[in-house]
Scaffold this motif. Sequence first.
Motif, short mmCIF file in Angstrom:
data_model
loop_
_atom_site.label_atom_id
_atom_site.label_comp_id
_atom_site.label_asym_id
_atom_site.label_seq_id
_atom_site.Cartn_x
_atom_site.Cartn_y
_atom_site.Cartn_z
N VAL A 17 0.65 -1.27 0.01
CA VAL A 17 0.02 -0.07 0.06
C VAL A 17 0.89 1.32 -0.05
N MET A 18 1.89 1.30 0.70
CA MET A 18 2.72 2.51 0.74
C MET A 18 3.67 2.69 -0.32
N ILE A 20 2.09 1.85 -3.54
CA ILE A 20 1.08 2.28 -4.10
C ILE A 20 0.79 3.74 -4.08
N VAL A 21 0.79 4.35 -2.85
CA VAL A 21 0.67 5.56 -2.51
C VAL A 21 1.78 6.37 -3.06
N LEU A 22 3.11 5.89 -2.86
CA LEU A 22 4.30 6.63 -3.28
C LEU A 22 4.22 6.74 -4.75
N CYS A 24 1.64 6.18 -7.11
CA CYS A 24 0.34 6.75 -7.76
C CYS A 24 -0.17 8.13 -7.29
N VAL A 25 0.54 8.21 -6.18
CA VAL A 25 -0.05 9.71 -5.44
C VAL A 25 1.22 10.52 -5.39
N GLY A 26 2.12 10.07 -4.83
CA GLY A 26 3.51 10.84 -4.41
C GLY A 26 4.09 11.53 -5.75
N VAL A 38 4.51 14.28 -0.16
CA VAL A 38 4.00 13.01 0.16
C VAL A 38 5.11 11.87 -0.38
N ALA A 42 6.24 9.36 2.25
CA ALA A 42 5.90 7.77 1.91
C ALA A 42 7.20 6.93 1.63
N HIS A 46 8.18 3.87 3.50
CA HIS A 46 8.24 2.72 2.66
C HIS A 46 9.70 1.92 2.77
#
Length: 118
Positions: A17-18, A20-22, A24-26, A38, A42, A46
Motif C-alpha cells: 500500500v505504501m 502504491i501511495v508513493l 500513484c499519488v506522490g 507525499v 511515503a 516505505h
Amino acid sequence: MRNALIRYRVMAYVVGVMLIVLTCVGMPLKYIWHNDSVVTVAGIAHGWLYMLLIITAIDLGRRARWSWLRLLLIALAGTVPFVTFVAEHYANKDVQAKLAWNEAHPTEPEAVIADPQG
C-alpha cells in the motif's frame, strides 16, 4: 510458522500500500504539481517498512524452508507496485499447504513420544 506467516502478510500489505501511495499519488504530485511532501513521507516510510518486510520474509522463508531464489524474488516484489500482493498470495498458498501437510502427517519424534508403548 503461522505467526511468521501473519507477520509477513501484514508487512506485505503495508509495504504494498505504501508503494502504491508513493507511485500513484506522490510521484504525480511531485512531478506535475511540484509538491514533494507525499514522496518524502511515503518514501521514508516505505524504505523502513521494506526493511521489516525483508526481515519477516527471511523469518518465514527459514521456517518454510524456501530456497534463496524464492526469498530473493519475494524481496524484490516489494519494489514493484502491485507485485507485492501477488508474491504474498503465492507465499500464503505455499505456507498454508505446508501447514496442512504437517497437520496431516505428524513427525516421527512426536509420534514416538505420543505412543506410550513405543
